[in-house]
Enzyme design. Sequence first.
Site, PDB file in Angstrom:
ATOM      1  N   HIS A  79      68.987  29.076  60.041  1.00  0.00           N
ATOM      2  CA  HIS A  79      69.362  30.418  60.474  1.00  0.00           C
ATOM      3  C   HIS A  79      68.490  30.954  61.604  1.00  0.00           C
ATOM      4  CE1 HIS A  79      66.290  31.516  57.426  1.00  0.00           C
ATOM      5  NE2 HIS A  79      66.106  32.584  58.182  1.00  0.00           N
ATOM      6  N   LYS A 101      69.420  33.385  65.688  1.00  0.00           N
ATOM      7  CA  LYS A 101      68.866  34.662  66.113  1.00  0.00           C
ATOM      8  C   LYS A 101      69.044  34.857  67.616  1.00  0.00           C
ATOM      9  CE  LYS A 101      65.480  35.168  62.384  1.00  0.00           C
ATOM     10  NZ  LYS A 101      66.042  36.438  61.883  1.00  0.00           N
ATOM     11  N   HIS A 120      62.401  25.246  60.401  1.00  0.00           N
ATOM     12  CA  HIS A 120      62.438  26.423  61.276  1.00  0.00           C
ATOM     13  C   HIS A 120      61.458  26.310  62.444  1.00  0.00           C
ATOM     14  CE1 HIS A 120      64.985  28.225  58.390  1.00  0.00           C
ATOM     15  NE2 HIS A 120      64.065  28.703  57.591  1.00  0.00           N
ATOM     16  N   LYS A 132      52.930  32.900  52.943  1.00  0.00           N
ATOM     17  CA  LYS A 132      53.373  34.011  52.105  1.00  0.00           C
ATOM     18  C   LYS A 132      52.191  34.933  51.803  1.00  0.00           C
ATOM     19  CE  LYS A 132      57.338  31.808  49.893  1.00  0.00           C
ATOM     20  NZ  LYS A 132      58.303  32.760  50.485  1.00  0.00           N
TER      21      LYS A 132
END
Length: 491
Positions: free
Chosen positions: A178, A182, A240, A340
Site C-alpha cells: 500500500h 500513496k 515497504h 513501534k
Amino acid sequence: MPKSVPVPIFDCVVFGATGDLTLRKLLPALYYRFRDGQMTPESRIIGAARSRLSDDDYRARAARALEQHVPAQDHDKQTIHHFLNQIFYIPIDATEPDADWSQFLRVLDDACIRVFYLATSPDLYGPICQALGTAGLVTEKSRVVLEKPIGHDLASARAILESVGSVFSEAQTFRIDHYLGKETVQNLLALRFANTIFERLWNADVIDHVQITVAETVGLEGRGGYYDRSGALRDMLQNHMLQLLCLVAMEAPVSLQADRVRDEKLKVLRALKRMDPHDVATHTIRGQYAAGAIDGQPVPGYAADLGDGSTSLTESFVALKAQLCTLRWANVPFYLRTGKRLPKKVSEIVIQFRAVPFSIFPSDAAEWHPNSLIVTLQPEEGMRLEMMTKDPGPGGLRLSPTGLDIRFEKTFGRRFPDAYERLLMDAVRGDPTLFMRRDEVEAAWCWVEPILQAWASRPDHPRPYPAGSWGPTAAIALIERDGRTWHEDLE
C-alpha cells in the site's frame, strides 16, 4: 471535484472478510470509490470467511466499519445504503479439503472481472488459490491480490509464489504494497523524471546520504501472534521500505509501462551490497520496546503486550545502513529505520544534499544547514525543500534555513484517494505498475535473509528502548559515527 472514470464491472471476493484489514481498510476504500462514481452499481463485493453470517449480518458489520473508519463529513446515508446493497457474504473455511466452493459458482458472474483479494495469513495463499483453480473459479478475467508479507524467508516465499503461480499467471497476480499507492510515493517519479533541476542533482556528486524512516506510535494492537513471528525487519523493511528505496534510487525507465518500471526497481534490489556477518554486526541495530510513555500516557513494554509471559527475541525496531553498488550511488549510504512505540507516527524520505564546499559569508552569519528534500508520506503527504535564505530586514546579513513546502491536500484543495483505493482499482483494470513482480519479491528476500541468519546465529537480545523514544541509543550511534544525524524535525 470531477467524478472518477468508472472501472469495468467486477466481482471482488475478499477472503478474510471479517478481519481487521478488510473492515478497517478495504471496505472504506471501496466505499470511497463507490461514492466518487468509480465503482459501477453492477459491481459486487463478496465477503468470505469462516464465521456463519448472513448477507444482512455482514452488511451490519460493514456499516459499523464505515461508521468507525470513515470520517463523519464523508458519510452520506443514501450512498452508504446503496453501497451496502452491493455487499454479499459466503461462509467458508478455505482450509477444509471438502469446503463447498459451488456456492461461489452460483454467485459469480462469468462475464465480468473477478478479483480475489486474500486478506488472510500468507500460509493460506497457496491453498486458497489451489482450491479456486480446482473449483473452476479462475477465468481469463480473474486476478488475485496478495498482501505482504509473502513468506517468512526466501524458501517459504518461493513456495508460496510457486503455488499461487500454478493457478494464476504473473499478469493475473497483484502483490500489493500500500505504500506504493500513496500520492507522494508516485510523485517521486514526477519529481525526478519530469524536473531537470532534480534529476541532474540526483547522484553521489551532490547527495550526501538518504534517510528513510517509518515510525509508529502503536504497539502490537492485538496482533502479537503474527508480529512475534515476523518482527520489524520482515513486517516493514523487507517490503515497504525497500520499495521506497527502489523508487529513490532507480534509473529512469524507458517508459511508464509496468514492466519497464519494475525492471529498474529490480536492478536496485540486485545492486544492494549483501551483508556478511561482520556487516550485520556493524551496520544493523535491532531493538525491542520497554515500558514508557506515548503522548504523556504510560504504555506497557513488548513482553506485556505479548501477554504470554515469555521472553521474546523478536525486534520491534530496526535501523540499518545500506549501500548500493552503482556509479550513481557510490559511497552514498542509505539509512533506514522503523519501529513501534516511537514518539510520533511519521513516514518520510530525506534526501540530504552535500554542504557547500566553502562559504563566502561571515562565520557568525548563520548556523549552516545543508539543503535537504523531505518527502512526507504520513501523516500528511507532501514535500519540503529546505534551503538557506537571508533573514529579512536591516542589521547585517544573517541567514537561516527556510522551507518551500507543498502539502498536497492543502495545495490542491481536495481529498486524495487512499492508497488502497488506488491499488484496488488498478487491480480491477489489470494495471500492475504499482505492484511487486515476483522477481522483486525474491530479490528483496535474498538481501534480507543474510541479516536474519546473522541475527539468529548471535545469542544477544534486541536492545531495549523505552516506549516514546526514538529507539536504542545504538541507532543514534549508527549514523553519528559517520558524522551524520537523523533528521532533526523528528525529534
